[in-house]
Scaffold this active site. Sequence first.
Site, mmCIF file in Angstrom:
data_model
loop_
_atom_site.group_PDB
_atom_site.id
_atom_site.type_symbol
_atom_site.label_atom_id
_atom_site.label_comp_id
_atom_site.label_asym_id
_atom_site.label_seq_id
_atom_site.Cartn_x
_atom_site.Cartn_y
_atom_site.Cartn_z
ATOM 1 N N LYS A 129 -49.102 35.021 14.178
ATOM 2 C CA LYS A 129 -47.812 34.460 14.565
ATOM 3 C C LYS A 129 -46.590 35.208 14.008
ATOM 4 O O LYS A 129 -45.633 35.429 14.720
ATOM 5 C CB LYS A 129 -47.758 32.999 14.134
ATOM 6 C CG LYS A 129 -48.770 32.165 14.925
ATOM 7 C CD LYS A 129 -48.276 30.793 15.227
ATOM 8 C CE LYS A 129 -48.801 29.780 14.287
ATOM 9 N NZ LYS A 129 -48.728 28.415 14.795
ATOM 10 N N GLU A 199 -48.726 27.008 7.880
ATOM 11 C CA GLU A 199 -47.924 28.157 8.336
ATOM 12 C C GLU A 199 -46.647 27.682 9.043
ATOM 13 O O GLU A 199 -45.612 28.342 8.962
ATOM 14 C CB GLU A 199 -48.756 29.064 9.241
ATOM 15 C CG GLU A 199 -49.820 29.831 8.456
ATOM 16 C CD GLU A 199 -50.722 30.686 9.333
ATOM 17 O OE1 GLU A 199 -50.223 31.301 10.284
ATOM 18 O OE2 GLU A 199 -51.939 30.723 9.065
ATOM 19 N N HIS A 203 -42.052 27.846 7.842
ATOM 20 C CA HIS A 203 -40.843 28.204 8.600
ATOM 21 C C HIS A 203 -39.699 27.229 8.341
ATOM 22 O O HIS A 203 -38.589 27.445 8.837
ATOM 23 C CB HIS A 203 -41.147 28.198 10.110
ATOM 24 C CG HIS A 203 -42.006 29.335 10.560
ATOM 25 N ND1 HIS A 203 -41.502 30.580 10.871
ATOM 26 C CD2 HIS A 203 -43.337 29.425 10.752
ATOM 27 C CE1 HIS A 203 -42.497 31.381 11.237
ATOM 28 N NE2 HIS A 203 -43.616 30.702 11.177
HETATM 29 P P1 NAD Z 1 -57.917 26.037 9.755
HETATM 30 O O1 NAD Z 1 -57.243 25.820 8.450
HETATM 31 O O2 NAD Z 1 -58.285 24.844 10.567
HETATM 32 O O3 NAD Z 1 -59.269 26.881 9.540
HETATM 33 C C1 NAD Z 1 -59.291 28.087 8.849
HETATM 34 C C2 NAD Z 1 -60.760 28.573 8.753
HETATM 35 O O4 NAD Z 1 -60.752 29.881 8.165
HETATM 36 C C3 NAD Z 1 -61.661 27.702 7.891
HETATM 37 O O5 NAD Z 1 -62.932 27.579 8.518
HETATM 38 C C4 NAD Z 1 -61.824 28.516 6.601
HETATM 39 O O6 NAD Z 1 -63.053 28.271 5.937
HETATM 40 C C5 NAD Z 1 -61.765 29.932 7.162
HETATM 41 N N1 NAD Z 1 -61.401 30.909 6.129
HETATM 42 C C6 NAD Z 1 -60.391 30.859 5.226
HETATM 43 N N2 NAD Z 1 -60.420 31.948 4.435
HETATM 44 C C7 NAD Z 1 -61.478 32.697 4.844
HETATM 45 C C8 NAD Z 1 -62.052 33.932 4.396
HETATM 46 N N3 NAD Z 1 -61.529 34.607 3.380
HETATM 47 N N4 NAD Z 1 -63.154 34.394 5.055
HETATM 48 C C9 NAD Z 1 -63.685 33.726 6.093
HETATM 49 N N5 NAD Z 1 -63.192 32.566 6.548
HETATM 50 C C10 NAD Z 1 -62.103 32.058 5.924
HETATM 51 O O7 NAD Z 1 -57.035 27.067 10.609
HETATM 52 P P2 NAD Z 1 -56.428 26.855 12.070
HETATM 53 O O8 NAD Z 1 -55.436 25.739 12.015
HETATM 54 O O9 NAD Z 1 -57.555 26.814 13.030
HETATM 55 O O10 NAD Z 1 -55.553 28.193 12.287
HETATM 56 C C11 NAD Z 1 -56.083 29.494 12.340
HETATM 57 C C12 NAD Z 1 -54.981 30.491 12.630
HETATM 58 O O11 NAD Z 1 -54.574 30.398 13.994
HETATM 59 C C13 NAD Z 1 -53.709 30.303 11.814
HETATM 60 O O12 NAD Z 1 -53.369 31.510 11.189
HETATM 61 C C14 NAD Z 1 -52.652 29.918 12.833
HETATM 62 O O13 NAD Z 1 -51.382 30.421 12.526
HETATM 63 C C15 NAD Z 1 -53.178 30.568 14.086
HETATM 64 N N6 NAD Z 1 -52.632 29.914 15.292
HETATM 65 C C16 NAD Z 1 -52.033 30.695 16.242
HETATM 66 C C17 NAD Z 1 -51.475 30.130 17.375
HETATM 67 C C18 NAD Z 1 -50.837 30.977 18.444
HETATM 68 O O14 NAD Z 1 -50.434 30.447 19.489
HETATM 69 N N7 NAD Z 1 -50.697 32.281 18.276
HETATM 70 C C19 NAD Z 1 -51.512 28.746 17.546
HETATM 71 C C20 NAD Z 1 -52.144 27.981 16.584
HETATM 72 C C21 NAD Z 1 -52.697 28.569 15.454
#
Ligand code: NAD
Length: 336
Positions: A129, A199, A203
């Site tokens: 993002k 995240e 902001h």
């Molecule tokens: P979440 O907190 O629900 O899950 C994160 C996962 O990553 C967990 O399973 C955790 O165990 C794993 N993890 C953390 N550190 C790790 C490591 N070192 N090695 C391996 N696995 C690891 O996260 P989420 O809410 O699903 O979000 C994921 C990402 O998606 C975020 O960065 C968010 O900004 C991004 N996102 C992007 C958009 C978009 O439109 N571009 C929209 C929503 C979310």
Amino acid sequence: MTSHQIYQPSPLAVGVLGFGGLGQAAARVLAPKTDMRWVAAADQAGYAYDPDGLDVSACVETYRQRGSVGYVAPGGHLSQDSIASLIAAAPQVQGYFLALPNLPNTFMASVVRQFIASGWQGVLVDALKRTSAMEQIWALRDELAAAGITYMTGCGATPGLLTAAATIAAQSYAEIHRVKITFGVGIANWEAYRATIREDIAHMPGFDVDTARAMTDAEVEALLDKTNGILSLEKMEHADDFMLELAGICDRDRVEVGGVVDTRNPKKPLSTNVQVTGRTFEGKISTHTFTLGDETSMAANVCGPAFGYLKAGAELHQRGLHGLYTAADVMPRFVR
Ligand code: NAD
């Protein structure tokens, strides 16, 4: 093979890194597909790999009950360094969706460096993002190309689907004046998407990535109690600006991103849309608006495009086109 038969290549072996809200949704999106087979997943404490395909329900249940896909049997392994362990254990995986938190803001770039150093070749897709995070990936573009990796960045909803829509909408104009992205997200509870919410908090006025990352779950809940579960975000540091500038659409200062997240209601607080304002060759000022259906969830609008770009990336990779691409550079393909 008769002339009526269409050549059906074997399904692409795909992995998902991060098994939180988006990672689990990604696995569910992939389950009915025939173009791709979901074979690998990693979370903070372990990984699961099965070249014949992982079982979504078993992985989600195990993750919920025991906290890691590393406990899945067969195929699960616990590891303190799960991404590196998985890359080493599963060189056959052809593409990964990186559904990882970008906390700290340098985390995704460090994962990319790990892939480069490992010698693995294939396609990587992120839904990154922040502009400053994508600039770190951009700095690795020559190393990615040399490593034989095709990296698709900013391929979620915003950046992603909406940035690509803006790129297409811009074509009616001789000059682009403004791109305004406004998102509405509704989720039933914030714990399903902890990284996304942290995240987003980063902001808000008075917060940054490091302070939001350091917040305990209780502190996040206390903040959400104060706002009745609503996060209102304006003029966010979002890489849509960098991607549209790179694609030659407009300068980054003409791109604005904001939105409203309701963490206590799956109904969207407003309709997600992108407005592209410009001047036509006849001198008319106009605005195109592309609005997402209110019934589509954040997960659907992130994971669908991510795999569409992974499929496009796999085709580029096969043609020897390695290096870095954004969602504004190439059309996603449709995954069947
Ligand atoms: P979440 O907190 O629900 O899950 C994160 C996962 O990553 C967990 O399973 C955790 O165990 C794993 N993890 C953390 N550190 C790790 C490591 N070192 N090695 C391996 N696995 C690891 O996260 P989420 O809410 O699903 O979000 C994921 C990402 O998606 C975020 O960065 C968010 O900004 C991004 N996102 C992007 C958009 C978009 O439109 N571009 C929209 C929503 C979310």
